[in-house]
Design an enzyme around this catalytic site. Structure first.
Site, PDB file in Angstrom:
ATOM      1  N   LYS A 194       0.834  -1.204   0.000  1.00 43.06           N
ATOM      2  CA  LYS A 194       0.000   0.000   0.000  1.00 43.06           C
ATOM      3  C   LYS A 194       0.869   1.256   0.000  1.00 43.06           C
ATOM      4  CE  LYS A 194      -1.402   2.569   3.198  1.00 43.06           C
ATOM      5  NZ  LYS A 194      -1.874   3.179   4.456  1.00 43.06           N
TER       6      LYS A 194
ATOM      7  N   ASP B 117      -6.486   1.405   1.299  1.00 46.45           N
ATOM      8  CA  ASP B 117      -6.497   1.701   2.735  1.00 46.45           C
ATOM      9  C   ASP B 117      -7.910   1.454   3.262  1.00 46.45           C
ATOM     10  OD1 ASP B 117      -8.012   3.820   1.811  1.00 46.45           O
ATOM     11  OD2 ASP B 117      -6.783   5.371   2.715  1.00 46.45           O
TER      12      ASP B 117
END
Length: 209
Positions: A122, A140
């Site tokens: 991420k 997220d």
């Protein structure tokens, strides 16, 4: 156009209307500052991260200076964000590694970036998207929540599965834009608590209602 294509176009159209110029809200002046800020942003808000990085990067204005900071001092600066003990270690280790590797400019190299302490997929996706304009979808909590509510993924899907499904449904040229729009839509409109649903043009396809 098939049903999913029509649905995606409806989502894109509304998000383009609502969030015309989506950008990362983490504040930074140097490439490594964005990387560290993104690591710090896990399990907390960008606003809190910006508060602490403003102090951290002013006190330690270079990667060399940051690498020499004590973990206890880093902890004292970032203590208002979640899991700050672990994150202070990551900050110190990332800075030390970049100095030892003589990295002046962080590379457009996923393998190297993900080898850094505390840097996962991420974080790398955010960094490459913002710094190098690489197409990427960073998942997220906001992206996951919005994707599930809009029925683009299943409620039990992991972040890796969500990323893969979104990459198939969102045109590659829109990956980064859609990622940022989902983040901001989830942060300010489709919130975890008390989402603003009344005027939302996507409420007819939302699984929450």
């Amino acid at each position: 156009m098939n049903t999913i294509g029509l649905k995606m176009n409806k989502i894109f159209s509304y998000l383009d209307e609502l969030i015309k110029n989506p950008v990362c809200e983490l504040e930074f002046n140097k490439d490594y500052e964005l990387l560290i800020a993104t690591v710090l942003s896990a399990q907390t808000t960008d606003k809190r991260v910006n508060n602490v990085t403003k102090v951290l990067f002013k006190k330690y204005p270079s990667i060399e200076a940051l690498s020499k900071a004590s973990i206890s001092d880093i902890e004292s600066i970032i203590k208002e964000i979640g899991t700050y003990h672990k994150k202070a270690i990551f900050v110190k280790e990332i800075a030390t590694r970049l100095v030892n590797d003589n990295i002046k400019v962080l590379p457009n190299n996923r393998k190297y970036l993900e080898s850094l302490p505390g840097v996962g997929r991420k974080t790398t996706n955010v960094f490459l998207s913002v710094i190098y304009n690489e197409p990427a979808i960073a998942v997220d909590t906001h992206v996951a929540r919005v994707s599930k509510r809009l029925g683009l993924v299943n409620g039990s899907d992991t972040v890796d599965i969500i990323e893969k499904k979104l990459m198939k449904k969102v045109p590659k040229e829109r990956w980064s834009r859609t990622h940022h729009q989902f983040v901001l839509f989830g942060r300010y409109y489709c919130k975890a608590k008390n989402p603003i649903c009344n005027n939302c043009k996507l409420k007819d396809i939302c699984k929450k209602n």
